[in-house]
Design a protein around this motif. Structure first.
Motif, PDB file in Angstrom:
ATOM      1  N   VAL A  13       0.848  -1.206   0.000  1.00 21.59           N
ATOM      2  CA  VAL A  13       0.000   0.000   0.000  1.00 21.59           C
ATOM      3  C   VAL A  13       0.881   1.254   0.000  1.00 21.59           C
ATOM      4  CG1 VAL A  13      -1.755   1.300   1.274  1.00 21.59           C
ATOM      5  CG2 VAL A  13      -1.909  -1.182   1.158  1.00 21.59           C
ATOM      6  N   LYS A  14       1.948   1.196   0.788  1.00 21.34           N
ATOM      7  CA  LYS A  14       2.851   2.355   0.867  1.00 21.34           C
ATOM      8  C   LYS A  14       3.507   2.637  -0.480  1.00 21.34           C
ATOM      9  CE  LYS A  14       4.360   2.308   5.709  1.00 21.34           C
ATOM     10  NZ  LYS A  14       5.507   1.999   6.570  1.00 21.34           N
ATOM     11  N   GLN A  18      -2.954   1.093  -3.715  1.00 23.00           N
ATOM     12  CA  GLN A  18      -4.023   1.444  -2.778  1.00 23.00           C
ATOM     13  C   GLN A  18      -5.059   0.328  -2.621  1.00 23.00           C
ATOM     14  OE1 GLN A  18      -7.089   4.307  -3.860  1.00 23.00           O
ATOM     15  NE2 GLN A  18      -6.338   5.626  -2.228  1.00 23.00           N
ATOM     16  N   ALA A  19      -5.342  -0.374  -3.721  1.00 31.23           N
ATOM     17  CA  ALA A  19      -6.381  -1.417  -3.694  1.00 31.23           C
ATOM     18  C   ALA A  19      -6.050  -2.516  -2.677  1.00 31.23           C
ATOM     19  CB  ALA A  19      -6.541  -2.012  -5.084  1.00 31.23           C
ATOM     20  N   TYR A  21      -5.192  -2.205   0.210  1.00 29.83           N
ATOM     21  CA  TYR A  21      -5.668  -1.849   1.554  1.00 29.83           C
ATOM     22  C   TYR A  21      -6.967  -2.598   1.875  1.00 29.83           C
ATOM     23  CZ  TYR A  21      -6.353   1.082   5.682  1.00 29.83           C
ATOM     24  OH  TYR A  21      -6.507   1.527   6.983  1.00 29.83           O
ATOM     25  N   SER A  22      -7.693  -2.970   0.830  1.00 28.62           N
ATOM     26  CA  SER A  22      -8.957  -3.697   1.062  1.00 28.62           C
ATOM     27  C   SER A  22      -8.692  -5.052   1.731  1.00 28.62           C
ATOM     28  CB  SER A  22      -9.718  -3.880  -0.246  1.00 28.62           C
ATOM     29  OG  SER A  22      -8.967  -4.690  -1.114  1.00 28.62           O
ATOM     30  N   VAL A  25      -8.618  -4.216   5.294  1.00 29.31           N
ATOM     31  CA  VAL A  25      -9.982  -3.870   5.726  1.00 29.31           C
ATOM     32  C   VAL A  25     -10.808  -5.142   5.929  1.00 29.31           C
ATOM     33  CG1 VAL A  25     -12.116  -2.665   5.094  1.00 29.31           C
ATOM     34  CG2 VAL A  25      -9.907  -1.629   4.572  1.00 29.31           C
ATOM     35  N   ASP A  26     -10.747  -6.032   4.952  1.00 29.40           N
ATOM     36  CA  ASP A  26     -11.529  -7.277   5.058  1.00 29.40           C
ATOM     37  C   ASP A  26     -11.048  -8.146   6.223  1.00 29.40           C
ATOM     38  OD1 ASP A  26     -13.243  -6.685   3.020  1.00 29.40           O
ATOM     39  OD2 ASP A  26     -12.006  -7.609   1.470  1.00 29.40           O
ATOM     40  N   PHE A  54     -10.322   3.203   9.925  1.00 25.80           N
ATOM     41  CA  PHE A  54      -9.572   2.712   8.769  1.00 25.80           C
ATOM     42  C   PHE A  54      -8.949   3.875   7.996  1.00 25.80           C
ATOM     43  CE2 PHE A  54     -11.968  -1.410   9.032  1.00 25.80           C
ATOM     44  CZ  PHE A  54     -10.848  -2.226   9.105  1.00 25.80           C
ATOM     45  N   LEU A  55      -9.668   4.996   7.924  1.00 27.47           N
ATOM     46  CA  LEU A  55      -9.109   6.169   7.237  1.00 27.47           C
ATOM     47  C   LEU A  55      -7.919   6.716   7.999  1.00 27.47           C
ATOM     48  CD1 LEU A  55     -12.344   8.071   6.136  1.00 27.47           C
ATOM     49  CD2 LEU A  55     -10.609   7.122   4.641  1.00 27.47           C
ATOM     50  N   TYR A  58      -5.009   4.482   7.525  1.00 25.50           N
ATOM     51  CA  TYR A  58      -4.454   4.630   6.167  1.00 25.50           C
ATOM     52  C   TYR A  58      -3.575   5.882   6.091  1.00 25.50           C
ATOM     53  CZ  TYR A  58      -4.314   5.178   1.092  1.00 25.50           C
ATOM     54  OH  TYR A  58      -3.891   5.327  -0.208  1.00 25.50           O
ATOM     55  N   ASN A  59      -4.100   6.980   6.635  1.00 26.98           N
ATOM     56  CA  ASN A  59      -3.347   8.237   6.583  1.00 26.98           C
ATOM     57  C   ASN A  59      -2.103   8.221   7.461  1.00 26.98           C
ATOM     58  OD1 ASN A  59      -4.874   9.697   4.705  1.00 26.98           O
ATOM     59  ND2 ASN A  59      -6.428  10.140   6.255  1.00 26.98           N
ATOM     60  N   LEU A  61      -0.233   5.436   7.867  1.00 28.91           N
ATOM     61  CA  LEU A  61       0.588   4.254   7.540  1.00 28.91           C
ATOM     62  C   LEU A  61       2.082   4.582   7.510  1.00 28.91           C
ATOM     63  CD1 LEU A  61      -1.155   2.044   4.829  1.00 28.91           C
ATOM     64  CD2 LEU A  61      -0.761   1.550   7.219  1.00 28.91           C
TER      65      LEU A  61
END
Lengths: 188, 173
Positions: A13-14, A18-19, A21-22, A25-26, A54-55, A58-59, A61
């Motif tokens: 992700v870094k 981006q995808a 990251y799901s 999340v899952d 989660f946001l 993500y921000n 990370l």
């Protein structure tokens, strides 16, 4: 997919995927949602706060250096965000006060359970919701999220011995209730 | 004989007792019905807690969340400003030194450089450069430059420490 570690996903992700990251999340959405449901006692709030968590994760990370497990770091965000939400709802006083007498709370909660008293699993599940927040969070993290006392202590920013004390108290309160009301007596 | 409290039973349950303590609890469990009852109730609680199922978020949760993600992972603003400020200070100090030396060299050149040949000009330039650098990094000047750099490093260290503290606090919020 299952073999990919959290750390590998985060590195990906870094790097801009981006995808990916799901996957994270899952992996954590239901566990974290269960925790938030117990803390906030409201499905809508729990889902909204979970999105924020989660946001936020993500921000942030870039500041996650992998010194602890991602799950511990993430649950710390979840726990603190839920506390902020609770305090904004002016429930913090209630949160501080609730550790005084969990037995009284459990007794009245038990009395309010109607026809389900024969189903021990349902009784215990309902009673956890009546435990003080910290207690139910620890029960949730320990049993549902399968975290160790060390990880819980790190996520909640309390000492390991405190985690154990609260875990033991919760179990004891439930145990006392089972003995007192002779629930599942044949199994004891 | 050890007093078998609920705490001891919990520790026994989690395998946190020493061998001797475990043996004592085993013996108490085989002799005392009251302790056995408490232990069994505790075991029952543990089994039921382990069986509790997770609750599920709405089916489109992940899709909704992924749409809300920003395109790039944010670099904290404070971090950007911090590194920009440090770079700015270092550049200013370096420019100051270069400017000072250049000015000294230019002012020490003889007015009629056009008449002398290239080698003379170069020799003149290098000797002035070396002498100016010697003057700059010698004695009192060196201690002033050293002090300025040390001060800069101290200030940077302080801000870096503060930044780390704030980043940690942000996560805890």
């Amino acid at each position: 997919m299952i073999n990919i570690t959290d750390q590998e996903v985060i590195e990906s992700v870094k790097k801009g995927n981006q995808a990916d990251y799901s996957i994270i999340v899952d992996r954590y959405k239901n566990k974290a949602f269960s925790l938030l449901r117990r803390m906030l006692k409201n499905e809508f709030d729990a889902e909204e706060v979970l999105q924020d968590c989660f946001l936020k994760a993500y921000n942030s990370l870039n500041s996650f250096k992998g010194e602890s497990k991602f799950s511990t770091w993430f649950y710390r965000i979840v726990y603190n965000t839920a506390l902020t939400k609770l305090s904004s709802k002016k429930r913090k006083i209630e949160l501080e006060m609730t550790s005084i007498d969990e037995h009284t709370n459990l007794e009245s909660a038990y009395d309010s359970i109607g026809s389900e008293k024969d189903d021990l699993a349902a009784v215990i599940s309902k009673l956890i919701g009546q435990l003080p927040e910290k207690h139910s969070v620890i029960i949730n993290m320990f049993y549902m999220n399968e975290m160790t006392c060390e990880e819980i202590s790190e996520a909640m920013n309390i000492s390991i011995s405190n985690v154990k004390v609260l875990l033991y108290r919760s179990r004891n309160a439930l145990k006392d209730l089972i003995i007192k009301h002779k629930l599942a007596e044949e199994l004891i | 004989m050890m007093n078998i409290t609920d705490e001891i039973l919990n520790k026994y349950f989690d395998g946190e007792l020493s061998k001797q303590e475990t043996a004592e609890v085993n013996s108490a469990l085989s002799t005392s019905e009251e302790i056995r009852k408490r232990y069994n109730a505790l075991r029952l609680v543990h089994e039921q807690l382990s069986k509790i199922e997770m609750e599920n978020v709405s089916a489109d949760f992940t899709a909704k969340l992924m749409r809300r993600l920003p395109h790039k992972i944010k670099v904290p603003r404070q971090q950007k400003y911090f590194f920009a400020a440090i770079s700015f200070v270092i550049i200013i100090i370096c420019l100051g030194i270069v400017g000072y030396v250049t000015a000294a060299i230019v002012s020490s050149f003889p007015a009629q450089t056009s008449s002398s040949n290239f080698i003379d000009s170069f020799n003149n330039f290098s000797s002035v450069f070396v002498s100016e650098m010697e003057r700059l990094f010698k004695g009192r000047s060196l201690s002033i430059i050293g002090s300025v750099f040390s001060f800069g490093i101290l200030i940077s260290g302080y801000f870096f420490f503060e930044y780390q503290k704030k980043a940690k606090a942000n996560l805890s919020r």
